[in-house]
Design a protein around this motif. Structure first.
Motif, PDB file in Angstrom:
ATOM      1  N   GLU A  75       0.943  -1.039  -0.109  1.00 32.72           N
ATOM      2  CA  GLU A  75      -0.233  -0.323  -0.582  1.00 32.72           C
ATOM      3  C   GLU A  75       1.144   1.331  -0.106  1.00 32.72           C
ATOM      4  OE1 GLU A  75      -3.259  -0.349  -0.113  1.00 32.72           O
ATOM      5  OE2 GLU A  75      -3.105  -1.963  -0.208  1.00 32.72           O
ATOM      6  N   LYS A  76       2.069   1.189   0.672  1.00 32.74           N
ATOM      7  CA  LYS A  76       2.479   2.503   0.981  1.00 32.74           C
ATOM      8  C   LYS A  76       3.907   2.306  -0.827  1.00 32.74           C
ATOM      9  CE  LYS A  76       7.237   1.350   2.452  1.00 32.74           C
ATOM     10  NZ  LYS A  76       7.907   1.908   1.607  1.00 32.74           N
ATOM     11  N   ASP A  77       3.995   1.440  -1.844  1.00 34.41           N
ATOM     12  CA  ASP A  77       4.727   1.203  -2.405  1.00 34.41           C
ATOM     13  C   ASP A  77       3.603   2.092  -3.432  1.00 34.41           C
ATOM     14  OD1 ASP A  77       6.997   0.552  -1.501  1.00 34.41           O
ATOM     15  OD2 ASP A  77       6.260  -1.369  -2.504  1.00 34.41           O
ATOM     16  N   LEU A  78       2.523   1.644  -3.733  1.00 33.03           N
ATOM     17  CA  LEU A  78       1.115   2.397  -4.436  1.00 33.03           C
ATOM     18  C   LEU A  78       0.514   3.988  -3.805  1.00 33.03           C
ATOM     19  CD1 LEU A  78      -0.541  -0.829  -4.736  1.00 33.03           C
ATOM     20  CD2 LEU A  78       0.742  -0.099  -6.370  1.00 33.03           C
ATOM     21  N   ASN A  79       1.157   4.185  -3.183  1.00 32.36           N
ATOM     22  CA  ASN A  79       1.109   5.309  -2.544  1.00 32.36           C
ATOM     23  C   ASN A  79      -0.464   5.455  -2.392  1.00 32.36           C
ATOM     24  OD1 ASN A  79       4.045   6.902  -2.948  1.00 32.36           O
ATOM     25  ND2 ASN A  79       3.265   6.995  -4.790  1.00 32.36           N
ATOM     26  N   GLY A  83      -5.156   3.261   2.595  1.00 32.92           N
ATOM     27  CA  GLY A  83      -4.720   1.345   2.409  1.00 32.92           C
ATOM     28  C   GLY A  83      -3.960   1.699   3.226  1.00 32.92           C
ATOM     29  N   VAL A  84      -3.397   1.922   3.869  1.00 33.81           N
ATOM     30  CA  VAL A  84      -1.884   2.061   4.395  1.00 33.81           C
ATOM     31  C   VAL A  84      -1.881   2.577   6.419  1.00 33.81           C
ATOM     32  CG1 VAL A  84       0.228   3.834   5.119  1.00 33.81           C
ATOM     33  CG2 VAL A  84       0.384   3.109   2.996  1.00 33.81           C
ATOM     34  N   ILE A  85      -3.153   3.455   6.236  1.00 33.45           N
ATOM     35  CA  ILE A  85      -3.908   4.038   7.012  1.00 33.45           C
ATOM     36  C   ILE A  85      -4.623   2.709   7.709  1.00 33.45           C
ATOM     37  CG2 ILE A  85      -5.257   5.402   8.719  1.00 33.45           C
ATOM     38  CD1 ILE A  85      -4.030   7.811   6.999  1.00 33.45           C
TER      39      ILE A  85
END
Length: 119
Positions: A75-79, A83-85
């Motif tokens: 999710e981080k790589d996809l910005n 999703g990250v949160i």
């Protein structure tokens, strides 16, 4: 063996004073007294292991084995901020649930047995 030593010494290993039962002298009185500290150590160990597991999952991706840490990394790589949160909240909830259910219950029971629980 302990019975033989008890009769030879005549002191009974301090049974009269400590209220401890049968068994090795150090284990009878010190084990129950160390239990709250032992549970606190387990709780601290769990927190350290949980953080280490998440760090390890962020660093190592196993093929066809999606995990919480790798999903967070993807999710981080996809910005994808949402999703990250979301995955961070999931990690937080898992840690808090295990901490409160497992260790919170054990600590509460120990305090109740010793008369240390708040009314």
């Amino acid at each position: 063996m302990w019975e033989q030593q008890r009769h030879r010494s005549g002191t009974g290993f301090g049974d009269e004073c400590s209220g401890a039962g049968r068994g090795p002298p150090g284990l009878r009185a010190h084990h129950p007294a160390a239990l709250p500290s032992f549970v606190a150590g387990l709780k601290q160990g769990w927190a350290f292991v949980w953080r280490s597991l998440m760090a390890g999952e962020l660093l190592v991706v196993i093929a066809k084995k999606p995990s919480v840490g790798t999903r967070l990394s993807f999710e981080k790589d996809l910005n994808d901020t949402k999703g990250v949160i979301a995955w961070m909240i999931i990690i937080l909830v898992i840690g808090v649930v295990i901490d409160s259910v497992c260790f919170g219950t054990a600590e509460r029971r120990i305090r109740e047995r010793r008369g240390l629980a708040a009314p």
